[in-house]
Design a protein around this motif. Sequence first.
Motif, PDB file in Angstrom:
ATOM      1  N   LEU A   2     -14.134  58.495  13.064  1.00  0.00           N
ATOM      2  CA  LEU A   2     -15.114  57.430  13.284  1.00  0.00           C
ATOM      3  C   LEU A   2     -14.419  56.084  13.098  1.00  0.00           C
ATOM      4  O   LEU A   2     -13.940  55.765  12.003  1.00  0.00           O
ATOM      5  N   LEU A   3     -14.338  55.295  14.177  1.00  0.00           N
ATOM      6  CA  LEU A   3     -13.592  54.039  14.173  1.00  0.00           C
ATOM      7  C   LEU A   3     -14.543  52.842  14.133  1.00  0.00           C
ATOM      8  O   LEU A   3     -15.515  52.799  14.888  1.00  0.00           O
ATOM      9  N   GLU A   4     -14.244  51.877  13.275  1.00  0.00           N
ATOM     10  CA  GLU A   4     -15.071  50.671  13.140  1.00  0.00           C
ATOM     11  C   GLU A   4     -14.169  49.443  13.074  1.00  0.00           C
ATOM     12  O   GLU A   4     -13.255  49.383  12.256  1.00  0.00           O
ATOM     13  N   LYS A   5     -14.438  48.453  13.935  1.00  0.00           N
ATOM     14  CA  LYS A   5     -13.575  47.269  13.988  1.00  0.00           C
ATOM     15  C   LYS A   5     -13.806  46.322  12.809  1.00  0.00           C
ATOM     16  O   LYS A   5     -12.940  45.521  12.474  1.00  0.00           O
ATOM     17  N   GLN A   6     -14.972  46.394  12.179  1.00  0.00           N
ATOM     18  CA  GLN A   6     -15.280  45.519  11.052  1.00  0.00           C
ATOM     19  C   GLN A   6     -14.849  46.160   9.730  1.00  0.00           C
ATOM     20  O   GLN A   6     -14.386  47.296   9.700  1.00  0.00           O
ATOM     21  N   ALA A   7     -15.045  45.412   8.642  1.00  0.00           N
ATOM     22  CA  ALA A   7     -14.571  45.864   7.334  1.00  0.00           C
ATOM     23  C   ALA A   7     -15.587  46.731   6.602  1.00  0.00           C
ATOM     24  O   ALA A   7     -15.326  47.172   5.483  1.00  0.00           O
ATOM     25  N   ALA A   8     -16.746  46.962   7.204  1.00  0.00           N
ATOM     26  CA  ALA A   8     -17.791  47.744   6.548  1.00  0.00           C
ATOM     27  C   ALA A   8     -18.555  48.555   7.580  1.00  0.00           C
ATOM     28  O   ALA A   8     -18.583  48.221   8.771  1.00  0.00           O
ATOM     29  N   THR A   9     -19.173  49.627   7.125  1.00  0.00           N
ATOM     30  CA  THR A   9     -20.029  50.427   7.989  1.00  0.00           C
ATOM     31  C   THR A   9     -21.428  49.804   8.058  1.00  0.00           C
ATOM     32  O   THR A   9     -21.739  48.863   7.338  1.00  0.00           O
ATOM     33  N   GLY A  10     -22.256  50.356   8.912  1.00  0.00           N
ATOM     34  CA  GLY A  10     -23.658  49.945   8.970  1.00  0.00           C
ATOM     35  C   GLY A  10     -23.994  49.052  10.139  1.00  0.00           C
ATOM     36  O   GLY A  10     -25.132  49.036  10.594  1.00  0.00           O
ATOM     37  N   GLY A  11     -23.025  48.273  10.615  1.00  0.00           N
ATOM     38  CA  GLY A  11     -23.276  47.428  11.773  1.00  0.00           C
ATOM     39  C   GLY A  11     -24.493  46.536  11.594  1.00  0.00           C
ATOM     40  O   GLY A  11     -24.711  45.944  10.535  1.00  0.00           O
ATOM     41  N   SER A  12     -25.310  46.473  12.629  1.00  0.00           N
ATOM     42  CA  SER A  12     -26.491  45.601  12.613  1.00  0.00           C
ATOM     43  C   SER A  12     -27.540  46.048  11.601  1.00  0.00           C
ATOM     44  O   SER A  12     -28.418  45.279  11.230  1.00  0.00           O
ATOM     45  N   LEU A  13     -27.442  47.299  11.155  1.00  0.00           N
ATOM     46  CA  LEU A  13     -28.395  47.800  10.161  1.00  0.00           C
ATOM     47  C   LEU A  13     -28.374  46.940   8.903  1.00  0.00           C
ATOM     48  O   LEU A  13     -29.417  46.673   8.306  1.00  0.00           O
ATOM     49  N   ARG A  14     -27.207  46.459   8.514  1.00  0.00           N
ATOM     50  CA  ARG A  14     -27.094  45.663   7.291  1.00  0.00           C
ATOM     51  C   ARG A  14     -27.644  44.249   7.465  1.00  0.00           C
ATOM     52  O   ARG A  14     -27.774  43.510   6.496  1.00  0.00           O
ATOM     53  N   TYR A  15     -27.978  43.863   8.686  1.00  0.00           N
ATOM     54  CA  TYR A  15     -28.538  42.537   8.944  1.00  0.00           C
ATOM     55  C   TYR A  15     -30.026  42.617   9.240  1.00  0.00           C
ATOM     56  O   TYR A  15     -30.669  41.621   9.512  1.00  0.00           O
ATOM     57  N   SER A  16     -30.581  43.805   9.196  1.00  0.00           N
ATOM     58  CA  SER A  16     -31.989  44.000   9.506  1.00  0.00           C
ATOM     59  C   SER A  16     -32.819  43.897   8.239  1.00  0.00           C
ATOM     60  O   SER A  16     -32.358  44.231   7.149  1.00  0.00           O
TER      61      SER A  16
END
Length: 278
Positions: free
Chosen positions: A28-42
């Motif tokens: 599972l590859l993620e370009k940012q430093a944390a998981t969750g993506g937009s979920l963490r901004y909701s």
Amino acid sequence: AVIVGAGVSGETAALELKAQNPNIKVVLLEKQAATGGSLRYSSGYIGTSSKLSKKSFNTNTVDDVLAFLDNYIGQDKVNHTFVRMLYDLSECVTDIFTSWGVDCDGANATRGQDPHQERWTREGRQLWYYIPAGRTNAIANVLEDQLKKQKVDLRLNSKVTDLIIADGKVLGVKVQTKDTSYTINAKAVLLATGGFSSKGDLVKKLTEGMYKNVPTGPNPYASNPGATGDIFGLVEKLGVPTIGTGVMAYAGSPGGGSIPSRFYVNQDGKRYMDEYSW
């Protein structure tokens, strides 16, 4: 299998793959430093149909939901097929999150009712959503814990720059980190790179005719700064057509927006959005 994007879609896809095929290796590859993506901004979680809502309230049917959206927003602006799909999946998703430890029913969880109840109520106060204790970070943290339990190979700060394609087949990905670049060969590649709300030019292009004024620029919305529509560049050489808009309905904020009492910075300490936007 390689999954690109460790937001809620990529994470749940990885967990579903492992549940069905326990011996499969999933990267599972993620370009940012944390998981969750937009979920963490909701700010919350909508659970229209679930065992929890049926226990607590008289649950709305999908036809109730569509009737409300048609009346409030306009029938020609509501994607009925998409809404029905979300509704059909919502009970399964809610129950799985609850089984993993997301607290939607405790003292610190929030239950909300629709603010337009005069158009909505059938019998008493109807449940509209749950916000779990800890909000959506709680869901994101639970998902990350599950990835560790299922031994998913999670790699952060790892941006997929291109697909490896031969004879019309996708055979892997090219990855760029802060220090190096490498390739991964895979039997399957799943792109779950999220939306594009933080790339104003792309928003304007893909929603042409739907909004009168769309701000452009690098990050015009209060959104995950990683939501830059990476999927469009990755599949361009495959000749994949772009159809639809991927949204449930189009709603604006009548009378303008609000000025939040905060400002937003990324992990480098730089402000990445216009805080005066709603």
